[in-house]
Design a protein around this motif. Sequence first.
Motif, PDB file in Angstrom:
ATOM      1  N   GLU A 219       4.573  -5.084  -3.638  1.00  0.00           N
ATOM      2  CA  GLU A 219       5.321  -3.960  -4.126  1.00  0.00           C
ATOM      3  C   GLU A 219       6.788  -4.115  -3.574  1.00  0.00           C
ATOM      4  O   GLU A 219       7.609  -3.463  -4.158  1.00  0.00           O
ATOM      5  CB  GLU A 219       4.629  -2.833  -3.366  1.00  0.00           C
TER       6      GLU A 219
ATOM      7  N   ASN B 137       5.403   1.498  -7.045  1.00  0.00           N
ATOM      8  CA  ASN B 137       5.812   1.532  -8.178  1.00  0.00           C
ATOM      9  C   ASN B 137       7.539   1.813  -8.191  1.00  0.00           C
ATOM     10  O   ASN B 137       8.224   2.679  -8.519  1.00  0.00           O
ATOM     11  CB  ASN B 137       5.415   2.993  -8.944  1.00  0.00           C
TER      12      ASN B 137
ATOM     13  N   GLN C 287       0.846   7.894 -12.231  1.00  0.00           N
ATOM     14  CA  GLN C 287       1.176   6.223 -11.966  1.00  0.00           C
ATOM     15  C   GLN C 287      -0.188   5.514 -12.484  1.00  0.00           C
ATOM     16  O   GLN C 287      -1.042   5.858 -12.111  1.00  0.00           O
ATOM     17  CB  GLN C 287       1.539   6.024 -10.668  1.00  0.00           C
TER      18      GLN C 287
ATOM     19  N   LYS D 244      -3.038   0.447  -9.511  1.00  0.00           N
ATOM     20  CA  LYS D 244      -2.817  -0.995  -9.464  1.00  0.00           C
ATOM     21  C   LYS D 244      -4.201  -1.545  -9.232  1.00  0.00           C
ATOM     22  O   LYS D 244      -5.302  -1.124  -8.823  1.00  0.00           O
ATOM     23  CB  LYS D 244      -2.371  -1.016  -7.856  1.00  0.00           C
TER      24      LYS D 244
END
Length: 512
Positions: free
Chosen positions: A40, A232, A303, A306
Amino acid sequence: MSILEVKRLSHGFGDRAIFEDVSFRLLKGEHIGLVGANGEGKSTFMSIVTGQLQPDEGQISWSKYVKAGYLDQHAVLEAGMTVRDVLRTAFDDLFKTEARIQEIYMEMAEATDYEALMEEVGELQDRLDSRDFYSLDAKIDEVARALGVSDFGMESDVTELSGGQRTKVLLAKLLLEKPDILLLDEPTNYLDAEHIDWLKRYLLEYENAFILISHDIPFLNDVINLVYHVENQDLVRYSGNYEQFQEVYAMKKAQLEAAYERQQKEIADLKDFVNRNKARVATRNMAMSRQKKLDKMDLIELQAEKPKPQFDFKVARTPGRFIIQAQGLEIGYDRKLVGPLDLTFERNQKIAIVGANGIGKTTLLKSLLGVIPALGGQIEEGEFLEVGYFEQEVPGGNRQTPLEAVWDAFPALNQAEVRAALARCGLTTKHIESQIQVLSGGEQAKVRLCLLMNRETNVLVLDEPTNHLDVDAKEELKRALQAYKGSILMVCHEPDFYQGWVDQVWDFNELI
């Protein structure tokens, strides 16, 4: 007072965005945990604020006269310097002060203005006294003992140290400097439980600020009072420790999902009304009103989840009863480090090896596997062994992509199968197509685990496999190793990872 301020930061590698218009501030005395999944951008953020990377956009502002200390695991240590020499460089400014005092005394032999020189000596001497200059060696020895640095010799040449030993020396030097802000990226990776406990106490009492990246959640949770969550391409600030962050984050996520569901239902109802009534004269105005409401609506976006890794290790045929038997084993490189040892590792055993870093755990694994020759004794391998080895340290600068690395190792697979195997390890398309050298430590570990997963083994030899892995990856690896039907010999410094499923714990301090 703001020590560090980051405004409108954006950064990426190629077409892969890491940060997009993020802001950050650090106040005096704040103890911040920088958290987020592998890849990230946590280490990238550290590199940007320390000036090792230039951001694509944004402003990095440090307060004047602030001294920042960064645990740079790639720092160059000069050949010929001993461990003590390196640790003493933490006080270079004080040694320069002492040298200036000696210069003044020399100047006094020819000077006429004694008073000005004596006044300067007095000020400089006060500076040395206030920093306990004349007990520096005792302070150095204290920190060296606490982190296990003294275990491998204060007079050792630093260029002969292992990667883990070298990192411990750099950490000790950094703590001795006691900067206004500590920047720590995975400081516990090469520390055993005793030294982690000492570092925990040190950080709890540390009156200055620090930013900490760590996937050792119990350690992280105990020492921080603020969290910045990297996700994100954004940074979000939370008050409290890691557990409190998780509670608030889960609540915010649940609220957002509920709001999203309500909005989706409202959108569906509005669209249904518009479709049913826009053609009728009597209801056309109402339909147009509903359409305007739809057009003006601020849409809630969830979102994307992941990818979470799924580790499963293929099992080869059953080996003989004994995996490895060692008698009178002596290990080391130019000189004996450990021995003699008598060890027996049997089929289906799962063993964790613990003990101080630098004591020889990695050397033991390499000797048992024949990667380096034993200095004495005998090693007898069992029959039908298919060994998978996960090394703690691998050379950097790998220009291959994960796709190329796995395909080279398994040419019988087609491209779709290679991509699927890497995706199961939690890697995205952008990770798969990037050079391995630009991936984070956790992403690189997932590539190596993918290589291990795709060959049949009946013995796994793992050297600190949890280093750099995020929480989800560690939990999944733990599950996969519990489910593995073969034998495991593993060096690990995280009791939370191995307790409850290994059959034995070999304490290396007791073995030697």
